[in-house]
Structure formats: structure tokens, C-alpha cells
Enzyme design. Structure first.
Site, PDB file in Angstrom:
ATOM      1  N   GLU A 132       0.792  -1.233   0.000  1.00  0.00           N
ATOM      2  CA  GLU A 132       0.000   0.000   0.000  1.00  0.00           C
ATOM      3  C   GLU A 132       0.824   1.283   0.000  1.00  0.00           C
ATOM      4  O   GLU A 132       0.341   2.342   0.388  1.00  0.00           O
ATOM      5  CB  GLU A 132      -1.027  -0.015   1.143  1.00  0.00           C
ATOM      6  CG  GLU A 132      -2.012  -1.160   0.989  1.00  0.00           C
ATOM      7  CD  GLU A 132      -3.221  -1.073   1.918  1.00  0.00           C
ATOM      8  OE1 GLU A 132      -3.326  -0.114   2.689  1.00  0.00           O
ATOM      9  OE2 GLU A 132      -4.077  -1.978   1.847  1.00  0.00           O
ATOM     10  N   GLU A 243      -5.763  -8.755   0.831  1.00  0.00           N
ATOM     11  CA  GLU A 243      -6.468  -8.413   2.070  1.00  0.00           C
ATOM     12  C   GLU A 243      -7.917  -8.129   1.720  1.00  0.00           C
ATOM     13  O   GLU A 243      -8.200  -7.327   0.827  1.00  0.00           O
ATOM     14  CB  GLU A 243      -5.920  -7.122   2.726  1.00  0.00           C
ATOM     15  CG  GLU A 243      -4.559  -7.252   3.368  1.00  0.00           C
ATOM     16  CD  GLU A 243      -4.071  -5.929   3.977  1.00  0.00           C
ATOM     17  OE1 GLU A 243      -4.926  -5.147   4.444  1.00  0.00           O
ATOM     18  OE2 GLU A 243      -2.869  -5.696   3.977  1.00  0.00           O
TER      19      GLU A 243
END
Ligand code: NAG
Ligand code: NAG
Length: 398
Positions: A132, A243
Site C-alpha cells: 500500500e 487483504e
């Protein structure tokens, strides 16, 4: 997903590993009290994951955020030993934000390869360079004060460094990816990262998509829209969902309500309908580890093999199948990004939120509590953030 043969033909991948639809969870390097996880802690997680009642398959893979054992400089994380003892497949991770060097990550990994050889490398199913980082430097990430990130040039540089160092080792055929939020992938400025990886890791949390009708009944549709947007820009590169999950407890987020019932609905409508045994999937999560995140994502208490809800997959689903396939609509939503909690997070362990972190450096510190990305970005240095990442799992707020 595209056939692996295409990749092989392209010379990108030497093994067929990516064709397998792994089932696993995320696992950070620390526990909910921010103390380090050791071999026995990882072992307990991996055994529970494999023994979950009514699971729609064997959850025998794990996504790690760092190669470095917490409390050490560059010792290999003890998750590796636990994985070897339980036959758990490993998606490796290297933390790449807030640092200009991944040398310690690479050194820890090299020690494990040298020490264990094939016993270790045969379990490694992928390597993710970064988590991220692109989200955190995006407009949404900055607005949400998600913390320190890294741009595409930095990620590509680290990918090249890793490749160079591990070519000719037992990891040379392990496919390399990067994990980010879906709207980081649909941002054309980041295309160099898509070009540099063998597979694309996507974190998607419809729960956090405020402003888009994020009530539980719409979660499958929001998930599909984002997934399809990424699909539209990655060409032949396989997508791994690194995720996703829905909290069982915690405060509401716009129209999204955390409850066990909703966590089960999400498991069914997104996990069962769309992901399990269809796409490599790393659910968020088996165990919570971020004490600062009020939303709790664990699907079980205290690593019990009896989860909070029945994991059995239904045969019928609510989510409409007709969803636009093109990328842009979803992408636009940028306002809210999807980031997940994970992203920035750090990780630790269990995190909470999402993310987990990683980090390098992380080991040592476990800093603070943070919770929201915002807090962190403001108050912590990059190094601290990286460490946190390891430890705690910071959430990106939107
Ligand atoms: C797109 O990506 C670039 C580089 O990562 C970033 O600077 C920019 O803010 C992103 N655009 C949006 C709309 O977030
Ligand atoms: C989990 O374990 C702790 C410590 O042993 C205990 O206090 C707690 O009640 C347990 N929680 C559940 C839900 O079993």
C-alpha cells in the site's frame, strides 16, 4: 485470472505456482499487545488456520509483511520455522516505505535461504515488494493522512534489487508482486509497477468505502466493481486478493456496520461467491493484533478452530452478477479509496485492520498506537511509521 501458460510463454514466470488458488490469512510480526510473535505464536496461528471448522478449503498459506523477526536487526522471522513445521505456504513481504534501503530485509531472507535451502524455498509462493505504498502517496492517502508511502519509481527500484540479489537462488522462480489498494492500480501514473511485477496484489475493503453505499448488502457489488476495475488495467497479470474482510465488532463507517452477522455475510458474498478456490486469497483476518483499531476483523477468538460464525459456503448468493467490467467507474470513486485498513497499516500481526504491516525496521519499535493513519502521518517520522507498520497495523482512514 489468466492461464499461467501465458506467463510462462512470456518468460515471466518459471513455475506454475500462480495457477494455484491459495487460501490464507495475513500475519504481522507482533501481537495485540505489540510484543513480538515467536515461532510458537506463528505455529498456533497456522494450526488453527488449517483446522478451521467448516472451512471451504484448507487455509494453509500465510501472507507476511516482513522477513525480519521482531526485536532483531535482521534475523529471519520465526514464522518461517513455524511454516516449515506445519507445511504452510508463504507469501513473503518486504516493507518499502519510509526507507531508502531494503538491505536488512534481504539479509534476513538470505539467511533463511542459506540455512534451510529447499525446505524453506519450496514453501514460498510469492514475494510482495511493498504494501500500500502507492495508496499512501495518492490524493486519497494524503487526504487521509495515511502515513509515509513510496512512489512507483522507488518500488520498481526495490523490485529490481530483489530480483538481482535472488536470481540463481532457490527463490529465483518465485513470482514477484506488489500489494496495493485497487485505486492505486487503476492510477495510470503507477503503470510502471504493473509492468515490473508478475502478479498484482489487491487490498479491498468495501466496509471503508464511505460515500458509495457501503451497507453490507452492497458489499459484494462494491467488491466486484473495484476488482473489475483492476482487472481492466493489469493485462495478463494474475490478481491476488491480499487483504479483504469485514469487521465483527467496532464502530460503524458511513453505512457499514460491524457485526458477526455481517462478517459472515461478507465471507459468503465475497469469499465464497467470488474468491475461495477461484483467486489466490489472503483473508483479513484470523487474529487481530492492532489494539488501536476499534474495528476487529478476526474470524475467531483466541485462535479457536471454532470461528465466530459458520464458515460453510452457501450455494446461492444475493450479489447481482451483472457488474460493469470496465475500470474506470470504480476508479473514479477515488474519493474514498479503498484502502484498507491494511494498507497502511502496519502490521502487525494481526492486525486489525487491515493491514499489516511490515516494515522493516519495524522490529523494534512498536510504537504507537495509532490507529488511524491520520494520526500517524502527522505525528510520526517515516522510520517510526515503518516500524509501526510492522507492529501495529495502521489503518488508513478515509
Ligand atoms: C496517482 O499516482 C501518483 C504516483 O503514485 C500520485 O502522485 C497521484 O497522487 C495519484 N493520483 C491520485 C488521483 O491519487
Ligand atoms: C481468550 O483468552 C483470554 C486469556 O486466556 C481470556 O481471558 C478470554 O476470556 C478468552 N476469550 C474468549 C472469547 O474465549
Amino acid at each position: 485470472m489468466r492461464p499461467t501458460t501465458a506467463l510462462v510463454a512470456a518468460g515471466v514466470l518459471a513455475s506454475g505456482a500462480s495457477a494455484e488458488n491459495y487460501l490464507g490469512f495475513n500475519s504481522g510480526s507482533t501481537k495485540a499487545d505489540r510484543s513480538a510473535k515467536f515461532k510458537a505464536d506463528f505455529e498456533a496461528e497456522f494450526k488453527t488456520a488449517q483446522g478451521l471448522e467448516n472451512a471451504p478449503g484448507k487455509f494453509n498459506a500465510v501472507r507476511l509483511y516482513t522477513n525480519i523477526q521482531a526485536y532483531s536487526q535482521d534475523d529471519p522471522i520465526e514464522a518461517f520455522d513455524a511454516a516449515m513445521g506445519t507445511d504452510t505456504k508463504i507469501l513473503l513481504g518486504i516493507w518499502t516505505s519510509g526507507t531508502d534501503s531494503i538491505d536488512k530485509e534481504l539479509s534476513a531472507l538470505k539467511k533463511a535461504v542459506d540455512k534451510h535451502g529447499k525446505k524453506f524455498t519450496d514453501l514460498v509462493i510469492g514475494m510482495s515488494i511493498g504494501s500500500e505504498d502507492l495508496y499512501r502517496v495518492s490524493e486519497t492517502g494524503i487526504k487521509n493522512k495515511a502515513g509515509v508511502g513510496a512512489g512507483p519509481d522507488v518500488l520498481v527500484k526495490f523490485i529490481e534489487q530483489y530480483k538481482k540479489q535472488f536470481s540463481g537462488t532457490g527463490l529465483s522462480s518465485v513470482p514477484i508482486g506488489h500489494v496495493d489498494t485497487w485505486d492505486a492500480w487503476t492510477n495510470g501514473t503507477n503503470k510502471a509497477v504493473i509492468d515490473a511485477v508478475d502478479w498484482v496484489g489487491v487490498d479491498e475493503y468495501p466496509y471503508y468505502e464511505n460515500g458509495k453505499g457501503n451497507g453490507i448488502k452492497n458489499s459484494g457489488t462494491l467488491f466486484d466493481r473495484a476488482f473489475n476495475a483492476v482487472s481492466g488495467v493489469v493485462g495478463d497479470k494474475p490478481i491476488w486478493v491480499t487483504e479483504t474482510g469485514w469487521p465483527a465488532t467496532g464502530p460503524a463507517w458511513d453505512q457499514a456496520v460491524a457485526s458477526v452477522e455481517n462478517a459472515q455475510y461478507y465471507w459468503q458474498e465475497v469469499g465464497c461467491r467470488k474468491l475461495f478456490n477461484k483467486v489466490p486469497t489472503f483473508w483479513y483476518n484470523l487474529r487481530d493484533s492492532n489494539p488501536d483499531n476499534e474495528m476487529k476483523f478476526a474470524i475467531t477468538n483466541n485462535l479457536s478452530t471454532k470461528p465466530l460464525f459458520d464458515l460453510t459456503c452457501p450455494t446461492k448468493f444475493d450479489t447481482p452478477t451483472a457488474v460493469p467490467t470496465t475500470g474506470s467507474p470504480a476508479a473514479t470513486g477515488s474519493a474514498t479509496g479503498v484502502s484498507a485498513p491494511g494498507s497502511s497499516s502496519t502490521g502487525s500481526s494481526s492486525g486489525t485492520g487491515t493491514g499489516t504491516g511490515t516494515g522493516s525496521g519495524a522490529q523494534a519499535a512498536n510504537p504507537s498506537p495509532t490507529g488511524s493513519g491520520a494520526y500517524m502521518g502527522k505525528s510520526l517520522s517515516a522510520a517510526a511509521v515503518a516500524s509501526l507498520a510492522l507492529v501495529a497495523g495502521i489503518f488508513a482512514l478515509f
